[in-house]
Design an enzyme around this catalytic site. Structure first.
Site, PDB file in Angstrom:
ATOM      1  N   ASP A   2       0.802  -1.222   0.000  1.00  0.00           N
ATOM      2  CA  ASP A   2       0.000   0.000   0.000  1.00  0.00           C
ATOM      3  C   ASP A   2       0.832   1.267   0.000  1.00  0.00           C
ATOM      4  O   ASP A   2       1.628   1.492   0.913  1.00  0.00           O
ATOM      5  CB  ASP A   2      -0.909   0.031   1.228  1.00  0.00           C
ATOM      6  CG  ASP A   2      -2.310  -0.414   0.859  1.00  0.00           C
ATOM      7  OD1 ASP A   2      -2.637  -0.343  -0.346  1.00  0.00           O
ATOM      8  OD2 ASP A   2      -3.046  -0.838   1.756  1.00  0.00           O
ATOM      9  N   HIS A  35       7.366  -0.018  -6.342  1.00  0.00           N
ATOM     10  CA  HIS A  35       7.471  -1.440  -5.974  1.00  0.00           C
ATOM     11  C   HIS A  35       8.918  -1.791  -5.666  1.00  0.00           C
ATOM     12  O   HIS A  35       9.199  -2.546  -4.740  1.00  0.00           O
ATOM     13  CB  HIS A  35       6.946  -2.326  -7.100  1.00  0.00           C
ATOM     14  CG  HIS A  35       5.493  -2.120  -7.385  1.00  0.00           C
ATOM     15  ND1 HIS A  35       4.547  -2.070  -6.392  1.00  0.00           N
ATOM     16  CD2 HIS A  35       4.822  -1.917  -8.554  1.00  0.00           C
ATOM     17  CE1 HIS A  35       3.351  -1.863  -6.945  1.00  0.00           C
ATOM     18  NE2 HIS A  35       3.504  -1.763  -8.254  1.00  0.00           N
ATOM     19  N   GLU A  72      -7.168  -9.836  -6.650  1.00  0.00           N
ATOM     20  CA  GLU A  72      -7.694  -8.720  -7.446  1.00  0.00           C
ATOM     21  C   GLU A  72      -6.582  -7.951  -8.165  1.00  0.00           C
ATOM     22  O   GLU A  72      -6.831  -7.252  -9.145  1.00  0.00           O
ATOM     23  CB  GLU A  72      -8.479  -7.747  -6.548  1.00  0.00           C
ATOM     24  CG  GLU A  72      -9.802  -8.301  -6.016  1.00  0.00           C
ATOM     25  CD  GLU A  72      -9.595  -9.309  -4.883  1.00  0.00           C
ATOM     26  OE1 GLU A  72      -8.558  -9.248  -4.195  1.00  0.00           O
ATOM     27  OE2 GLU A  72     -10.472 -10.193  -4.710  1.00  0.00           O
ATOM     28  N   ASN A  73      -5.355  -8.079  -7.657  1.00  0.00           N
ATOM     29  CA  ASN A  73      -4.242  -7.330  -8.255  1.00  0.00           C
ATOM     30  C   ASN A  73      -3.925  -7.738  -9.690  1.00  0.00           C
ATOM     31  O   ASN A  73      -3.239  -7.019 -10.405  1.00  0.00           O
ATOM     32  CB  ASN A  73      -2.968  -7.462  -7.406  1.00  0.00           C
ATOM     33  CG  ASN A  73      -3.032  -6.651  -6.127  1.00  0.00           C
ATOM     34  OD1 ASN A  73      -2.428  -6.984  -5.127  1.00  0.00           O
ATOM     35  ND2 ASN A  73      -3.810  -5.566  -6.142  1.00  0.00           N
TER      36      ASN A  73
END
Lengths: 487, 229
Positions: free
Chosen positions: B2, B19, B49-50
């Site tokens: 997040d 990232h 869901e990613n």
């Protein structure tokens, strides 16, 4: 005849004057479960192949050329079944071998007839195993004395008698054996093609141990060194007259090498935990697809250690993110032809290739005569259909080009029949699904969870679908690769 | 994790740079938890869901994960960390990455000092559905289905219930994370973006947790769960 074995073999059996010449307590039982037996089997196979009839049978029927390790493994498995404590297992295996041998007859390219069920041929096979066992003991520094030799010989006679109703054609006593053996070496053995194929290929194809799996280059490099050494050891252990006839020179240092090798296997057998030096252990360690049954694996600790070492090795060595897609997933028609269909490795698809597939399945599943017949009949029907459809030049066999030109014909009704019979014989308990145990019997590996086997069961439809996909060269399958394609 | 995207955007960098920067935070938190004596640490790396994110971003993410696994495998093993993954079921996971994940788990399976669970391609609902399927497959009669027996069918049934969830960058949602296990968890929502999250933030969160009056779960040796993504 007294039943005294040298203390070195196993103190526990020295006084075991059991009436049962095979089974636990026999010298053969102990020896054939030791890792050293691998040396015996290898050497015996070379001596067998120098016999012209066996050479002809191997050239035309055997998958030796393409899959030498399969043959070695099956030899070992077969011997161990023949000394099984349960007499029924022994008889069953003998009957299976008889059926198998009865299927291997014919005439070779030079018009020499051969017949694997010929009693003289079978006597020679058992003779090579006996003599190789004696040689193995001598080279590893524990020569068998007279009574032990007599006992060992009588055990091999019992082994042969399992297959031959009249007892077989080996000389009845050890005293008569040695002249017979020398006569065979001097007069009957030839410089055959298969001997050289075995020596050239067997050690060049040793499957990678767990540590080096997925590292074919590293393994190939190690094998390139170890292979010739192993070959030299085998060659140096052959009888001198035969070695001369085969045109194989004695390499300098080979004597020392051979003693070191045999001695170290003997020491390993004595010093390491018994489970580690059991032949099946080593064989399963080498088998890339083998996964131990979840329950009762005495080597779980060792395997775990090897798995960890392998995991660490892979994590620490560079590896590309994207594997070459064509390599791993898609195989061209020609690769499928040479790796899966052409079991004998002669460049053609012929009945012996198809029979070899059926034979491998029958061996793994330990089928009875009736199931084996069904399986062979299904494969034979498929072969006739293939021949009719694909053999365009009418020479009775199918070349790689003929196959590549017509791959569509591979999914035929006869092949579906093969898949269904394979399902039936694999479904040992007849509940119309393949469970984990049945799956392991056929493929020697656990269910492939990546392929979505969450249920740990395969239905008939799913089993047939996967088989057809694989045989049509459409779908990659580790399980079937292990069954048909790998050594 | 997040805030990676926002972190990158604040610096006019591509999302993937966020990232990349997240790796340092991951290592720092593992180290901090290890030092604090936390026995169970879970990281939410990638949700089911990613997969909806742009293919290029997913590709970079998968490469980063693989690089991190290979880079840190030995030091994790040396520290006695048992690494496990939760999820990892999607066929889109490249085989080399799946291989490395399996290798990391095999290598560290006998370690006991700390268990690091990486939720990767994880969905809390999916785990519950899978547990229900497993119950039905086993033919468990309805009256024998209890909270305890149900939990035994979840992945990694030996994992205790989650005590503390840390969700960074001020997001205050569950996002399908270990739905069953977080039933009684305490939640803290630090504002810091994940790439900036460091050991001191982790200590602060543990402090907040210690001061809370919990009715469930012990407070002697807290188990903590860091929530990134």
């Amino acid at each position: 005849m007294s039943n005294v074995a040298p203390a070195d073999i196993d103190d526990g059996i020295a006084s075991a004057a059991s009436a049962d010449p095979l089974g636990p307590g026999s010298m053969l039982y102990d020896l054939s479960h030791q890792v050293r037996w691998g040396l015996v089997a290898t050497r015996a196979i070379v001596l067998e192949a120098a016999h012209p009839q066996i050479d002809a049978a191997l050239i035309t029927n055997s998958t030796f050329v393409a899959h030498p390790w399969r043959r070695l493994r099956n030899t070992v498995l077969s011997t161990q079944r023949m000394v099984n404590p349960d007499e029924r297992v022994r008889r069953r295996e003998a009957a299976r071998l008889n059926r198998l041998h009865a299927r291997i007859t014919g005439t070779d390219a030079e018009g020499r007839p051969f017949n694997a069920a010929d009693p003289e041929v079978r006597a020679w096979v058992v003779a090579t195993m006996f003599e190789s066992t004696v040689t193995m003991c001598r080279l590893s520094g524990e020569s068998l004395d007279g009574p032990a030799l007599d006992r060992l010989y009588s055990e091999f006679l019992a082994l042969l008698a399992l297959m031959e109703p009249d007892g077989g054609k080996l000389p009845p006593t050890l005293r008569e054996f040695w002249p017979y053996y020398e006569f065979m070496i001097e007069e009957r053995l030839e410089n055959t093609e298969t001997v050289h194929i075995i020596l050239d290929r067997l050690f060049a194809q040793v499957p990678a141990p767990p540590l080096l799996r997925d590292r074919p280059a590293a393994w190939a490099a190690g094998r390139a060194l170890a292979g010739p050494v192993a070959t030299a050891i085998t060659v140096a252990s052959l009888p001198e007259p035969l070695r001369a006839r085969l045109g194989l020179p004695e390499l300098p240092g080979a004597r020392t090498l051979i003693h070191t090798a045999y001695l170290s296997t003997r020491l390993a057998t004595r010093l390491l935990p018994e489970a580690w030096t059991r032949l099946d252990t080593v064989m399963t360690m080498l088998d890339p697809k083998y996964a131990p049954a979840p329950d009762g694996d005495p080597l779980a600790g060792l395997r775990r250690g090897a798995a960890k070492a392998g995991a660490l090795f892979r994590l620490l060595t560079p590896s590309p993110m994207t594997p070459p897609a064509d390599e791993s997933r898609l195989r061209s028609a020609s690769r499928f032809f040479s790796e899966v269909l052409d079991q004998t490795g002669n460049g053609y698809l012929d009945w012996p290739d198809v029979a070899a597939m059926a034979r491998e399945i029958a061996t793994r599943l330990d089928l009875d005569a009736q199931d084996e017949d069904r399986l062979f009949t299904a494969f034979a029907d498929w072969w006739r259909e293939l021949q009719k459809e694909l053999d365009t030049d009418g020479d009775g066999r199918i070349s790689g080009q003929e196959y590549a030109a017509a791959t569509a014909a591979m999914t035929s009704s006869a092949l579906i029949r093969v898949a269904e019979v394979l399902f039936d014989v694999t479904d040992a308990d007849g509940d119309q699904t393949i469970d984990a145990r049945e799956y392991r019997a056929l493929f020697r590996t656990a269910f492939d969870h990546d392929a979505g086997d969450a249920d740990e069961r395969l239905t008939r439809a799913e089993f047939v679908r996967r088989f057809l996909n694989f045989m049509a060269g459409r779908g990659h399958s580790d399980a079937y690769e292990g069954l048909f394609a790998q050594s | 994790m997040d805030g990676n995207g926002r972190w990158a955007a604040q610096r006019s960098l591509p999302r993937t740079a966020g990232h990349q920067a997240a790796e340092a935070a991951v290592i720092d938190v593992i180290e901090a938890a290890h030092t604090a004596g936390v026995e169970w640490l879970s990281l939410y790396a990638f949700s089911t869901e990613n997969w909806r994110r742009p293919a290029a971003e997913i590709d970079v993410l998968l490469r980063l994960v693989r690089r991190a696994i290979r880079k840190h495998a030995l030091s994790l093993h040396a520290r006695g960390v048992r690494c496990r993954f939760l999820g990892v079921a999607d066929p889109r996971i490249p085989p080399p990455l799946a291989r490395d994940i399996a290798d990391l788990m095999a290598l560290t399976r006998d370690n006991r000092r700390m268990t690091l669970t990486v939720a990767f391609d994880h969905g809390g609902r999916r785990d519950i559905v899978e547990a229900a399927r497993s119950l039905i497959r086993d033919g468990v009669p309805p009256e024998q289905v209890t909270e305890e027996s149900f939990a035994r069918h979840l992945p990694h049934p030996d994992m205790p219930e989650v005590d503390l969830v840390i969700r960074t960058s001020g997001e205050q949602r569950i996002s399908n994370f270990m739905l069953w296990q977080v039933a009684y968890a305490e939640w803290v929502f630090p504002e810091v973006l994940w790439p900036d999250f460091r050991a001191e933030h982790f200590w602060e969160c543990l402090d907040v947790y210690r001061r809370r009056d919990r009715r469930f779960g012990g407070v002697q040796v807290p188990t903590a769960t860091g929530k990134g993504a």
